[in-house]
Design a protein around this motif. Structure first.
Motif, PDB file in Angstrom:
ATOM      1  N   GLU A 112      -3.731   3.633  -3.397  1.00 38.23           N
ATOM      2  CA  GLU A 112      -2.853   2.923  -4.313  1.00 38.23           C
ATOM      3  C   GLU A 112      -2.213   1.714  -3.625  1.00 38.23           C
ATOM      4  N   VAL A 113      -2.301   0.577  -4.291  1.00 37.20           N
ATOM      5  CA  VAL A 113      -1.600  -0.607  -3.801  1.00 37.20           C
ATOM      6  C   VAL A 113      -0.716  -1.075  -4.949  1.00 37.20           C
ATOM      7  N   VAL A 114       0.597  -1.094  -4.722  1.00 36.30           N
ATOM      8  CA  VAL A 114       1.490  -1.456  -5.820  1.00 36.30           C
ATOM      9  C   VAL A 114       2.085  -2.847  -5.615  1.00 36.30           C
ATOM     10  N   GLY A 115       2.636  -3.392  -6.659  1.00 40.69           N
ATOM     11  CA  GLY A 115       3.324  -4.688  -6.563  1.00 40.69           C
ATOM     12  C   GLY A 115       2.637  -5.783  -7.343  1.00 40.69           C
ATOM     13  N   LEU A 116       1.297  -5.697  -7.458  1.00 43.96           N
ATOM     14  CA  LEU A 116       0.577  -6.762  -8.160  1.00 43.96           C
ATOM     15  C   LEU A 116       0.637  -6.532  -9.668  1.00 43.96           C
ATOM     16  N   LYS A 117       0.713  -7.630 -10.418  1.00 43.95           N
ATOM     17  CA  LYS A 117       0.683  -7.487 -11.895  1.00 43.95           C
ATOM     18  C   LYS A 117      -0.696  -6.989 -12.314  1.00 43.95           C
ATOM     19  N   ASP A 118      -1.731  -7.428 -11.586  1.00 42.04           N
ATOM     20  CA  ASP A 118      -3.096  -7.005 -11.899  1.00 42.04           C
ATOM     21  C   ASP A 118      -3.307  -5.580 -11.364  1.00 42.04           C
ATOM     22  N   ILE A 119      -3.317  -4.612 -12.276  1.00 41.87           N
ATOM     23  CA  ILE A 119      -3.402  -3.218 -11.800  1.00 41.87           C
ATOM     24  C   ILE A 119      -4.741  -2.915 -11.134  1.00 41.87           C
ATOM     25  N   ASN A 120      -5.721  -3.754 -11.364  1.00 41.54           N
ATOM     26  CA  ASN A 120      -7.022  -3.532 -10.687  1.00 41.54           C
ATOM     27  C   ASN A 120      -7.046  -4.167  -9.291  1.00 41.54           C
ATOM     28  N   CYS A 121      -5.978  -4.819  -8.924  1.00 41.73           N
ATOM     29  CA  CYS A 121      -5.832  -5.430  -7.592  1.00 41.73           C
ATOM     30  C   CYS A 121      -6.955  -6.417  -7.278  1.00 41.73           C
ATOM     31  N   ARG A 122      -7.315  -7.221  -8.257  1.00 46.48           N
ATOM     32  CA  ARG A 122      -8.333  -8.251  -7.977  1.00 46.48           C
ATOM     33  C   ARG A 122      -7.686  -9.623  -7.855  1.00 46.48           C
ATOM     34  N   THR A 123      -6.550  -9.817  -8.510  1.00 45.05           N
ATOM     35  CA  THR A 123      -5.896 -11.133  -8.458  1.00 45.05           C
ATOM     36  C   THR A 123      -4.463 -11.013  -7.946  1.00 45.05           C
ATOM     37  N   GLN A 160      -8.385  -4.874   0.189  1.00 39.95           N
ATOM     38  CA  GLN A 160      -9.654  -4.613  -0.501  1.00 39.95           C
ATOM     39  C   GLN A 160     -10.268  -3.299  -0.013  1.00 39.95           C
ATOM     40  N   ALA A 161     -10.146  -3.050   1.293  1.00 37.80           N
ATOM     41  CA  ALA A 161     -10.699  -1.789   1.829  1.00 37.80           C
ATOM     42  C   ALA A 161      -9.939  -0.597   1.247  1.00 37.80           C
ATOM     43  N   MET A 162      -8.625  -0.742   1.101  1.00 37.67           N
ATOM     44  CA  MET A 162      -7.821   0.366   0.545  1.00 37.67           C
ATOM     45  C   MET A 162      -8.189   0.622  -0.911  1.00 37.67           C
ATOM     46  N   VAL A 163      -8.306  -0.454  -1.664  1.00 39.48           N
ATOM     47  CA  VAL A 163      -8.622  -0.319  -3.093  1.00 39.48           C
ATOM     48  C   VAL A 163     -10.001   0.340  -3.243  1.00 39.48           C
ATOM     49  N   LYS A 164     -10.929  -0.068  -2.389  1.00 40.71           N
ATOM     50  CA  LYS A 164     -12.293   0.491  -2.445  1.00 40.71           C
ATOM     51  C   LYS A 164     -12.263   2.005  -2.217  1.00 40.71           C
ATOM     52  N   PRO A 191       0.849  -1.197   0.000  1.00 37.79           N
ATOM     53  CA  PRO A 191       0.000   0.000   0.000  1.00 37.79           C
ATOM     54  C   PRO A 191       0.882   1.245   0.000  1.00 37.79           C
ATOM     55  N   TYR A 192       0.532   2.202  -0.850  1.00 40.10           N
ATOM     56  CA  TYR A 192       1.423   3.344  -1.051  1.00 40.10           C
ATOM     57  C   TYR A 192       0.690   4.647  -0.886  1.00 40.10           C
ATOM     58  N   PRO A 193       1.108   5.542   0.018  1.00 39.57           N
ATOM     59  CA  PRO A 193       1.955   5.260   1.161  1.00 39.57           C
ATOM     60  C   PRO A 193       1.194   4.426   2.204  1.00 39.57           C
ATOM     61  N   PRO A 194       1.825   3.894   3.230  1.00 44.75           N
ATOM     62  CA  PRO A 194       3.175   4.199   3.695  1.00 44.75           C
ATOM     63  C   PRO A 194       4.289   3.529   2.898  1.00 44.75           C
ATOM     64  N   GLY A 195       3.981   2.638   1.966  1.00 43.66           N
ATOM     65  CA  GLY A 195       5.061   2.003   1.214  1.00 43.66           C
ATOM     66  C   GLY A 195       5.697   0.837   1.949  1.00 43.66           C
ATOM     67  N   ILE A 196       5.051   0.368   2.999  1.00 41.30           N
ATOM     68  CA  ILE A 196       5.583  -0.793   3.727  1.00 41.30           C
ATOM     69  C   ILE A 196       4.899  -2.032   3.162  1.00 41.30           C
ATOM     70  N   PRO A 197       5.674  -3.019   2.705  1.00 50.43           N
ATOM     71  CA  PRO A 197       5.018  -4.200   2.139  1.00 50.43           C
ATOM     72  C   PRO A 197       4.197  -4.927   3.191  1.00 50.43           C
ATOM     73  N   ILE A 198       2.948  -5.252   2.853  1.00 50.93           N
ATOM     74  CA  ILE A 198       2.219  -6.078   3.823  1.00 50.93           C
ATOM     75  C   ILE A 198       2.504  -7.546   3.539  1.00 50.93           C
ATOM     76  N   VAL A 199       2.906  -7.835   2.315  1.00 46.21           N
ATOM     77  CA  VAL A 199       3.401  -9.182   2.043  1.00 46.21           C
ATOM     78  C   VAL A 199       4.460  -9.099   0.945  1.00 46.21           C
ATOM     79  N   LEU A 200       5.486  -9.943   1.085  1.00 49.16           N
ATOM     80  CA  LEU A 200       6.565 -10.019   0.097  1.00 49.16           C
ATOM     81  C   LEU A 200       6.518 -11.397  -0.557  1.00 49.16           C
ATOM     82  N   PRO A 201       7.106 -11.547  -1.748  1.00 50.70           N
ATOM     83  CA  PRO A 201       7.147 -12.873  -2.357  1.00 50.70           C
ATOM     84  C   PRO A 201       7.755 -13.889  -1.371  1.00 50.70           C
TER      85      PRO A 201
END
Ligand SMILES: Cc1ncc(COP(=O)(O)O)c(C=O)c1O
Length: 480
Positions: free
Chosen positions: A464-475, A456-460, A433-443
């Motif tokens: 911004e949640v970065v890192g996922l290939k799915d830019i819509n953050c569904r998968t 899901q609450a953040m996306v709603k 989640p960006y910010p704070p930019g702290i990974p909530i999960v890493l590979p």
């Protein structure tokens, strides 16, 4: 100009005459005009060269690059300083891989930049994490406890080094001096990502620089807070815990074999500006910031993060050049504030979350920039609402179970599933989640229901949640 859409857009933005409260630190080149370094500006195309007679070689400096680095070394009080043309990212990779061997363990502040996590992939390292204290309400990472550093070192006596971010993006610093003493008393190396702190030695009223606190190697994004071009950074080393030959090898491994002479020249000029005018300009900047905050304190509904957090949550000090501004109390989110500042007032800030927005200032900002920002904020605040913005969803940033190291995870087979289906599986991706930019999960870490509910609450809420290939953050990709 239609054939050059990118350049066309950049030139169009120049015409907007945006007031910059974002990086790079030269603030749209204004400092080069105001300080009469026009010669540099006017000759930019002519100094774009390569290794020819008289231009030296970054990877084996013996002439002018050596002289420029030596001058930087004196300015930043290091034993050795290296110019970086691939950002602090390359410096982070190089310093981490210079002090470790494949298979080693390293202690990492969980609020470190992605380059630090990526370095564990490149260097085949096992990360052990240290959690910073968090301001859950505002979504900010705060300080790291020296006692926690000590505890982690005792639990993992086989680690090679510790790497921390200092200061944070928002300007918080931990007690790095104490941490350096602890790390060294355990015979380990302290690396510091000071990407946001190249300017700290310009005033006694700023937090102590990482080198002065005792760090062994420090990376600074000169381009973020000093007047250097984007991607121009420096790596400083002191003491004798770092093997300089190995570090030099890692630097040539991670940097271009055709380093930009424009970027190196911008570092050289940043050192000149720092030496000739830095302290005086910083004094003015800090005065302008004090006046700006004073004026804003009389405005209802506008909060600017101040020193009241210092001494709490392991925060040793705060960099006043970072302005975290919030109108959450009058129902204006950070996102809305950022958008309105830009579209209605031609002011660009660095970043935002739901709660507030971060303005990054530098010695290139003038009094009139602060006046403009003050007028814009006052005008927006007049239209504030009675009710507060909705609260940020809360999340306890505990470190998840690491099943595979990030590198092991990278090379595993993966498949894509919905976020809900991912619960209980091992993540193949970053979720930040960006910010704070702290990974909530890493590979390589196990996904929990709490993480997915939070994301899901953040996306709603449009965060911004970065890192996922799915830019819509569904998968999310999980490891098979
Ligand atoms: C804390 C931190 N470290 C390192 C980096 C990478 O720096 P650079 O953009 O100079 O590669 C960043 C970039 O934003 C950062 O915020």
């Amino acid at each position: 100009m239609k054939e050059t859409p990118f350049l066309h857009q950049l030139l169009k933005l120049k015409e907007e005459n945006i007031t910059s409260f974002h990086v790079p630190g030269h603030k749209n080149g204004k400092i080069f005009e105001s300080l009469l370094y026009k010669n540099f500006k006017e000759n930019l195309v002519h100094i774009d060269t390569t290794e020819i007679m008289g231009t030296d070689n970054l990877h084996q400096p013996m002439e002018v690059i050596k002289q420029a680095q030596e001058r930087a070394k004196e300015t930043f009080k290091s034993k050795e300083t290296f110019f970086l043309v691939n950002g602090s990212t390359a410096g982070v990779y190089s310093m981490i891989m210079a002090v470790t061997n494949p298979g080693d363990k390293i202690i990492i502040g969980r609020n470190c930049h992605k380059s630090v996590f990526n370095a564990t992939i490149l260097g085949n390292l096992t990360p052990v994490y240290l959690n910073p204290s968090m301001d859950v309400e505002r979504g900010l990472a705060l300080g790291i406890s020296p006692k926690e550093v000590e505890k982690t070192l005792m639990q993992h006596p086989d680690v090679r080094a510790v790497i921390l971010t200092y200061p944070t993006y928002h300007g918080f610093t931990s007690d790095l001096k104490k941490i350096a003493e602890i790390v060294h008393s355990h015979g380990k190396i302290l690396l510091v990502d000071e990407a946001h702190g190249a300017h700290l030695d310009l005033s006694e009223d700023l937090p102590m620089p990482a080198l002065a606190c005792g760090a062994d190697a420090v990376v600074q994004s000169t381009h973020k807070t000093l007047p250097a071009f984007t991607q121009s950074s420096m790596l400083h080393v002191q003491g004798d815990r770092i093997n300089l030959d190995k570090l030099r090898f890692m630097l040539q491994l991670h940097q271009s074999s055709s380093p930009s002479y424009i970027l190196m020249a911008s570092l050289d000029l940043a050192v000149t500006i720092y030496n000739e005018k830095g302290k005086e300009l910083m004094k003015q900047l800090l005065e302008n910031i004090r006046d700006f905050k004073q004026q804003l304190s009389k405005q209802k509904g506008i909060e600017v993060l101040d020193r009241n957090l210092v001494g709490k949550n392991y925060i040793k000090d705060m960099d006043p050049t970072k302005l975290w501004i919030s109108m959450a109390a009058i129902g204006i989110s950070g996102y809305e504030l950022e958008k309105r500042l830009r579209t209605e007032f031609q002011i660009q800030v660095e970043l935002s979350n739901l709660y507030g927005t971060l303005a990054i200032t530098s010695i290139a900002n003038k009094k009139q920039d602060f006046n403009k920002l003050y007028d814009a904020l006052s005008s927006i605040a007049e239209e504030g609402k009675e009710e507060k913005i909705e609260e940020l969803p809360s999340f306890a940033y505990t470190v998840p179970k690491q099943v595979y190291t990030p590198r092991e995870a990278l090379y595993k087979n993966k498949r894509s599933v919905t976020l809900e289906e991912g619960i209980g599986h091992i993540s193949g991706e970053y979720l930040i989640p960006y910010p704070p930019g702290i990974p909530i999960v890493l590979p390589g870490e196990r996904i929990t229901e709490e993480m997915i509910t939070y994301v899901q609450a953040m996306v709603k809420k449009g965060m911004e949640v970065v890192g996922l290939k799915d830019i819509n953050c569904r998968t999310i990709e999980i490891i098979d």
